[in-house]
Scaffold this motif. Structure first.
Motif, PDB file in Angstrom:
ATOM      1  N   LEU A  54       1.405  12.260  -9.445  1.00 28.40           N
ATOM      2  CA  LEU A  54       1.186  13.626  -8.925  1.00 28.40           C
ATOM      3  C   LEU A  54       2.238  15.027  -9.603  1.00 28.40           C
ATOM      4  CD1 LEU A  54      -1.936  13.036  -6.961  1.00 28.40           C
ATOM      5  CD2 LEU A  54      -2.160  13.075  -9.681  1.00 28.40           C
ATOM      6  N   GLU A  55       3.120  14.488  -9.368  1.00 26.78           N
ATOM      7  CA  GLU A  55       4.504  15.708  -9.487  1.00 26.78           C
ATOM      8  C   GLU A  55       5.211  15.538 -10.346  1.00 26.78           C
ATOM      9  OE1 GLU A  55       6.974  15.142  -5.855  1.00 26.78           O
ATOM     10  OE2 GLU A  55       5.519  15.347  -4.332  1.00 26.78           O
ATOM     11  N   ASN A  56       4.965  15.125 -11.343  1.00 29.18           N
ATOM     12  CA  ASN A  56       6.064  14.358 -12.668  1.00 29.18           C
ATOM     13  C   ASN A  56       5.450  14.649 -13.550  1.00 29.18           C
ATOM     14  OD1 ASN A  56       8.421  13.887 -11.531  1.00 29.18           O
ATOM     15  ND2 ASN A  56       7.521  11.986 -11.638  1.00 29.18           N
ATOM     16  N   GLY A  57       4.078  15.977 -13.223  1.00 30.74           N
ATOM     17  CA  GLY A  57       3.749  16.664 -14.928  1.00 30.74           C
ATOM     18  C   GLY A  57       2.673  16.025 -15.214  1.00 30.74           C
ATOM     19  N   SER A  58       1.962  15.163 -14.530  1.00 33.39           N
ATOM     20  CA  SER A  58       0.355  14.246 -14.759  1.00 33.39           C
ATOM     21  C   SER A  58      -0.529  15.389 -15.209  1.00 33.39           C
ATOM     22  CB  SER A  58      -0.213  13.412 -14.095  1.00 33.39           C
ATOM     23  OG  SER A  58      -0.224  14.011 -12.907  1.00 33.39           O
ATOM     24  N   HIS A  59      -0.461  17.316 -14.879  1.00 32.84           N
ATOM     25  CA  HIS A  59      -1.740  17.867 -14.614  1.00 32.84           C
ATOM     26  C   HIS A  59      -1.392  18.633 -15.875  1.00 32.84           C
ATOM     27  CE1 HIS A  59      -3.012  17.533 -10.903  1.00 32.84           C
ATOM     28  NE2 HIS A  59      -1.914  17.475  -9.806  1.00 32.84           N
ATOM     29  N   ASP A  60      -0.314  17.882 -16.527  1.00 36.03           N
ATOM     30  CA  ASP A  60      -0.153  19.222 -17.919  1.00 36.03           C
ATOM     31  C   ASP A  60      -1.292  18.501 -18.886  1.00 36.03           C
ATOM     32  OD1 ASP A  60       2.650  20.234 -17.167  1.00 36.03           O
ATOM     33  OD2 ASP A  60       3.964  18.487 -17.255  1.00 36.03           O
ATOM     34  N   PRO A  61      -1.572  19.727 -19.529  1.00 32.40           N
ATOM     35  CA  PRO A  61      -2.743  18.983 -20.744  1.00 32.40           C
ATOM     36  C   PRO A  61      -2.010  18.134 -21.989  1.00 32.40           C
ATOM     37  CG  PRO A  61      -2.169  21.215 -21.010  1.00 32.40           C
ATOM     38  CD  PRO A  61      -1.481  21.105 -20.055  1.00 32.40           C
ATOM     39  N   PRO A  62      -2.506  17.112 -22.286  1.00 25.53           N
ATOM     40  CA  PRO A  62      -2.259  16.284 -23.167  1.00 25.53           C
ATOM     41  C   PRO A  62      -2.203  16.847 -24.536  1.00 25.53           C
ATOM     42  CG  PRO A  62      -4.338  15.941 -23.231  1.00 25.53           C
ATOM     43  CD  PRO A  62      -4.475  16.758 -22.081  1.00 25.53           C
ATOM     44  N   GLU A  63      -1.094  16.428 -24.633  1.00 25.41           N
ATOM     45  CA  GLU A  63      -1.055  16.962 -26.443  1.00 25.41           C
ATOM     46  C   GLU A  63      -1.697  16.706 -27.604  1.00 25.41           C
ATOM     47  OE1 GLU A  63       3.136  16.078 -27.768  1.00 25.41           O
ATOM     48  OE2 GLU A  63       3.631  16.202 -25.804  1.00 25.41           O
ATOM     49  N   VAL A 116       0.940  -1.298   0.174  1.00 23.26           N
ATOM     50  CA  VAL A 116      -0.171  -0.200  -0.011  1.00 23.26           C
ATOM     51  C   VAL A 116       0.887   1.324  -0.062  1.00 23.26           C
ATOM     52  CG1 VAL A 116      -1.940   1.572   1.068  1.00 23.26           C
ATOM     53  CG2 VAL A 116      -2.197  -1.876   1.004  1.00 23.26           C
ATOM     54  N   ILE A 117       1.620   1.344   0.867  1.00 24.54           N
ATOM     55  CA  ILE A 117       2.346   1.991   0.649  1.00 24.54           C
ATOM     56  C   ILE A 117       3.693   2.325  -0.933  1.00 24.54           C
ATOM     57  CG2 ILE A 117       4.753   3.458   1.703  1.00 24.54           C
ATOM     58  CD1 ILE A 117       4.145   2.096   4.747  1.00 24.54           C
ATOM     59  N   TYR A 118       3.989   1.344  -0.969  1.00 30.72           N
ATOM     60  CA  TYR A 118       4.981   0.935  -2.433  1.00 30.72           C
ATOM     61  C   TYR A 118       3.776   2.254  -3.473  1.00 30.72           C
ATOM     62  CZ  TYR A 118       6.398  -0.121  -6.756  1.00 30.72           C
ATOM     63  OH  TYR A 118       6.997  -0.197  -8.100  1.00 30.72           O
ATOM     64  N   ILE A 119       2.594   1.604  -3.849  1.00 29.38           N
ATOM     65  CA  ILE A 119       1.400   2.141  -4.343  1.00 29.38           C
ATOM     66  C   ILE A 119       1.088   3.733  -4.195  1.00 29.38           C
ATOM     67  CG2 ILE A 119      -1.035   2.326  -5.184  1.00 29.38           C
ATOM     68  CD1 ILE A 119      -0.313  -1.108  -4.513  1.00 29.38           C
ATOM     69  N   LEU A 120       1.365   4.256  -2.799  1.00 27.96           N
ATOM     70  CA  LEU A 120       0.542   5.911  -3.051  1.00 27.96           C
ATOM     71  C   LEU A 120       2.150   6.039  -2.519  1.00 27.96           C
ATOM     72  CD1 LEU A 120      -1.265   5.308   0.888  1.00 27.96           C
ATOM     73  CD2 LEU A 120      -2.358   5.891  -1.286  1.00 27.96           C
ATOM     74  N   ARG A 121       3.272   5.625  -2.534  1.00 20.26           N
ATOM     75  CA  ARG A 121       4.075   6.169  -3.553  1.00 20.26           C
ATOM     76  C   ARG A 121       5.023   6.962  -4.427  1.00 20.26           C
ATOM     77  NH1 ARG A 121       8.776   4.043  -0.615  1.00 20.26           N
ATOM     78  NH2 ARG A 121       8.023   4.809   1.342  1.00 20.26           N
ATOM     79  N   GLU A 122       4.054   5.243  -5.527  1.00 16.17           N
ATOM     80  CA  GLU A 122       4.355   6.235  -7.126  1.00 16.17           C
ATOM     81  C   GLU A 122       3.607   6.332  -7.304  1.00 16.17           C
ATOM     82  OE1 GLU A 122       6.283   4.632  -8.669  1.00 16.17           O
ATOM     83  OE2 GLU A 122       7.359   3.738  -7.472  1.00 16.17           O
ATOM     84  N   ALA A 123       1.600   6.779  -6.917  1.00 12.66           N
ATOM     85  CA  ALA A 123       1.182   7.423  -6.604  1.00 12.66           C
ATOM     86  C   ALA A 123       1.460   9.508  -6.710  1.00 12.66           C
ATOM     87  CB  ALA A 123      -0.055   7.508  -6.701  1.00 12.66           C
ATOM     88  N   PHE A 124       1.581   9.572  -5.837  1.00 15.45           N
ATOM     89  CA  PHE A 124       2.596  10.820  -5.356  1.00 15.45           C
ATOM     90  C   PHE A 124       3.554  11.144  -7.049  1.00 15.45           C
ATOM     91  CE2 PHE A 124       0.113  10.187  -1.263  1.00 15.45           C
ATOM     92  CZ  PHE A 124      -0.773  11.286  -1.857  1.00 15.45           C
ATOM     93  N   ALA A 125       4.831  10.453  -6.763  1.00 14.71           N
ATOM     94  CA  ALA A 125       5.700  10.517  -7.736  1.00 14.71           C
ATOM     95  C   ALA A 125       4.992  11.220  -9.059  1.00 14.71           C
ATOM     96  CB  ALA A 125       6.659   9.743  -7.640  1.00 14.71           C
TER      97      ALA A 125
END
Length: 69
Positions: A44-53, A33-42
């Motif tokens: 989110l921080e690496n630009g998944s909020h950028d609009p798709p090309e 669970v901790i691994y999945i949450l850490r990957e999900a937050f990473a």
């Protein structure tokens, strides 16, 4: 070793091997669970909020509704 393999003195005594297995299973589930949450937050921080090309679609000129030959 005698603690794990000796027969129970009373029926109400805990079975330590089962308790140890349950603790190990809970620790493993917590790790996953901790691994999945850490990957999900990473992610989110690496630009998944950028609009798709958006790609420009090119259209070929058409001849109207004429059948193909």
């Amino acid at each position: 070793m005698n603690l794990l393999l000796r027969p129970l003195d009373s029926v109400v005594d805990p079975v330590w091997s089962v308790i140890i297995c349950v603790i190990l299973a809970l620790a493993g589930a917590l790790f996953v669970v901790i691994y999945i949450l850490r990957e999900a937050f990473a992610e989110l921080e690496n630009g998944s909020h950028d609009p798709p090309e958006q790609k420009e679609l090119l259209q070929l000129p058409s001849d109207g509704d004429q059948p193909c030959t």
